[in-house]
Design a protein around this motif. Structure first.
Motif, PDB file in Angstrom:
ATOM      1  N   GLU A  81       0.824  -1.219   0.000  1.00  0.00           N
ATOM      2  CA  GLU A  81       0.000   0.000   0.000  1.00  0.00           C
ATOM      3  C   GLU A  81       0.853   1.262   0.000  1.00  0.00           C
ATOM      4  OE1 GLU A  81      -2.697  -0.232   3.317  1.00  0.00           O
ATOM      5  OE2 GLU A  81      -3.570  -2.101   2.565  1.00  0.00           O
ATOM      6  N   ASN A  82       1.893   1.297   0.827  1.00  0.00           N
ATOM      7  CA  ASN A  82       2.745   2.491   0.901  1.00  0.00           C
ATOM      8  C   ASN A  82       3.540   2.698  -0.381  1.00  0.00           C
ATOM      9  OD1 ASN A  82       1.783   3.043   3.456  1.00  0.00           O
ATOM     10  ND2 ASN A  82       3.536   2.148   4.505  1.00  0.00           N
ATOM     11  N   THR A  83       4.054   1.615  -0.955  1.00  0.00           N
ATOM     12  CA  THR A  83       4.800   1.730  -2.215  1.00  0.00           C
ATOM     13  C   THR A  83       3.902   2.259  -3.317  1.00  0.00           C
ATOM     14  OG1 THR A  83       6.280  -0.084  -1.571  1.00  0.00           O
ATOM     15  CG2 THR A  83       6.166   0.454  -3.912  1.00  0.00           C
ATOM     16  N   ILE A  84       2.702   1.695  -3.449  1.00  0.00           N
ATOM     17  CA  ILE A  84       1.778   2.122  -4.504  1.00  0.00           C
ATOM     18  C   ILE A  84       1.292   3.550  -4.264  1.00  0.00           C
ATOM     19  CG2 ILE A  84      -0.530   1.697  -5.446  1.00  0.00           C
ATOM     20  CD1 ILE A  84       0.175  -1.315  -5.340  1.00  0.00           C
ATOM     21  N   SER A  85       1.026   3.904  -3.028  1.00  0.00           N
ATOM     22  CA  SER A  85       0.603   5.286  -2.724  1.00  0.00           C
ATOM     23  C   SER A  85       1.669   6.289  -3.145  1.00  0.00           C
ATOM     24  CB  SER A  85       0.322   5.440  -1.233  1.00  0.00           C
ATOM     25  OG  SER A  85      -0.814   4.707  -0.880  1.00  0.00           O
ATOM     26  N   LEU A  86       2.923   5.961  -2.890  1.00  0.00           N
ATOM     27  CA  LEU A  86       4.013   6.855  -3.295  1.00  0.00           C
ATOM     28  C   LEU A  86       4.108   6.949  -4.813  1.00  0.00           C
ATOM     29  CD1 LEU A  86       6.672   5.779  -0.645  1.00  0.00           C
ATOM     30  CD2 LEU A  86       5.669   8.071  -0.874  1.00  0.00           C
ATOM     31  N   LEU A  87       3.920   5.838  -5.510  1.00  0.00           N
ATOM     32  CA  LEU A  87       3.945   5.875  -6.976  1.00  0.00           C
ATOM     33  C   LEU A  87       2.825   6.754  -7.529  1.00  0.00           C
ATOM     34  CD1 LEU A  87       4.716   2.219  -8.112  1.00  0.00           C
ATOM     35  CD2 LEU A  87       6.037   4.276  -8.631  1.00  0.00           C
ATOM     36  N   ILE A  88       1.624   6.583  -7.013  1.00  0.00           N
ATOM     37  CA  ILE A  88       0.482   7.375  -7.481  1.00  0.00           C
ATOM     38  C   ILE A  88       0.688   8.859  -7.167  1.00  0.00           C
ATOM     39  CG2 ILE A  88      -1.995   7.796  -7.093  1.00  0.00           C
ATOM     40  CD1 ILE A  88      -2.298   4.717  -6.923  1.00  0.00           C
ATOM     41  N   ALA A  89       1.355   9.152  -6.068  1.00  0.00           N
ATOM     42  CA  ALA A  89       1.653  10.540  -5.688  1.00  0.00           C
ATOM     43  C   ALA A  89       2.834  11.117  -6.477  1.00  0.00           C
ATOM     44  CB  ALA A  89       1.934  10.619  -4.191  1.00  0.00           C
ATOM     45  N   LYS A  90       3.300  10.363  -7.485  1.00  0.00           N
ATOM     46  CA  LYS A  90       4.404  10.787  -8.356  1.00  0.00           C
ATOM     47  C   LYS A  90       5.718  10.936  -7.586  1.00  0.00           C
ATOM     48  CE  LYS A  90       1.242  12.814 -11.578  1.00  0.00           C
ATOM     49  NZ  LYS A  90       0.949  13.779 -12.574  1.00  0.00           N
ATOM     50  N   LYS A  91       5.904  10.088  -6.605  1.00  0.00           N
ATOM     51  CA  LYS A  91       7.138  10.067  -5.819  1.00  0.00           C
ATOM     52  C   LYS A  91       7.865   8.756  -6.107  1.00  0.00           C
ATOM     53  CE  LYS A  91       5.239  13.000  -2.216  1.00  0.00           C
ATOM     54  NZ  LYS A  91       4.946  13.145  -0.799  1.00  0.00           N
ATOM     55  N   THR A  92       8.337   8.641  -7.350  1.00  0.00           N
ATOM     56  CA  THR A  92       8.951   7.395  -7.819  1.00  0.00           C
ATOM     57  C   THR A  92      10.193   7.031  -7.026  1.00  0.00           C
ATOM     58  OG1 THR A  92       8.110   7.937 -10.011  1.00  0.00           O
ATOM     59  CG2 THR A  92       9.722   6.162  -9.880  1.00  0.00           C
ATOM     60  N   ASN A  93      11.066   8.016  -6.770  1.00  0.00           N
ATOM     61  CA  ASN A  93      12.273   7.754  -5.970  1.00  0.00           C
ATOM     62  C   ASN A  93      11.909   7.155  -4.619  1.00  0.00           C
ATOM     63  OD1 ASN A  93      14.422   8.625  -7.605  1.00  0.00           O
ATOM     64  ND2 ASN A  93      14.062  10.758  -7.040  1.00  0.00           N
ATOM     65  N   GLU A  94      10.983   7.805  -3.937  1.00  0.00           N
ATOM     66  CA  GLU A  94      10.588   7.371  -2.610  1.00  0.00           C
ATOM     67  C   GLU A  94       9.912   6.004  -2.638  1.00  0.00           C
ATOM     68  OE1 GLU A  94      10.007  10.338  -3.945  1.00  0.00           O
ATOM     69  OE2 GLU A  94      10.449  11.926  -2.504  1.00  0.00           O
ATOM     70  N   ALA A  95       9.104   5.751  -3.683  1.00  0.00           N
ATOM     71  CA  ALA A  95       8.428   4.456  -3.802  1.00  0.00           C
ATOM     72  C   ALA A  95       9.446   3.332  -3.941  1.00  0.00           C
ATOM     73  CB  ALA A  95       7.476   4.458  -5.002  1.00  0.00           C
ATOM     74  N   PHE A  96      10.415   3.528  -4.810  1.00  0.00           N
ATOM     75  CA  PHE A  96      11.446   2.507  -4.997  1.00  0.00           C
ATOM     76  C   PHE A  96      12.242   2.302  -3.714  1.00  0.00           C
ATOM     77  CE2 PHE A  96      15.523   0.790  -6.168  1.00  0.00           C
ATOM     78  CZ  PHE A  96      15.213  -0.160  -7.124  1.00  0.00           C
TER      79      PHE A  96
END
Length: 147
Positions: free
Chosen positions: A29-44
């Protein structure tokens, strides 16, 4: 339509503890939320953040991270991700597959977890833009179920 065929890029993290007591659902959930929020660096970084072997594999991780960021920049950040499948074996091995919809094309994200004695660890995080096989197999399954 832009079609990017990209080999699956996998980072194996066989002993990376996310945190004591954090379940796979939270990581996903946290990884996908970061991706949707356009925070690719943080998601990875979040998906692989606690790899205690980071120092040993830093060059590989950095190279894969740049490829992932470049991929997301080309297809666009996802606007939605939906779970396609989740399978747990012997209550200690788990794989979750999500399909994400972006501006240019769909792509898959795969999470693999392993439960050590007490805690889940991320074993791998991968993505793929080749969703054709997935679509073809689900159409075939739907046709065979309708007979």
């Amino acid at each position: 339509m832009f079609k990017m065929v990209l080999s699956v890029i996998v980072i194996s993290l066989s002993t990376s503890v996310i945190a004591e007591g954090i379940e796979p659902e939270t990581v996903i959930e946290n990884t996908i939320s970061l991706l949707i929020a356009k925070k690719t660096n943080e998601a990875f970084d979040y998906a692989i953040s606690s790899n205690k072997f980071f120092a040993d594999k830093k060059a590989d991780v950095d190279r894969t991270k740049l490829q992932f960021i470049s991929f997301i920049q080309q297809v666009g950040s996802p606007t939605n991700c939906e779970k396609l499948a989740s399978k747990t074996l012997i209550q200690r091995i788990r794989k979750d597959i999500y399909i994400c919809l972006s501006e240019m094309q769909p792509f898959e994200i795969h999470f693999r977890f392993y439960k050590q004695e007490k805690f889940w660890v991320v074993q791998s995080f991968s993505y793929s833009s080749d969703t054709d096989e997935l679509l073809d197999s689900s159409i075939e399954m739907q046709i065979s179920n309708s007979k």
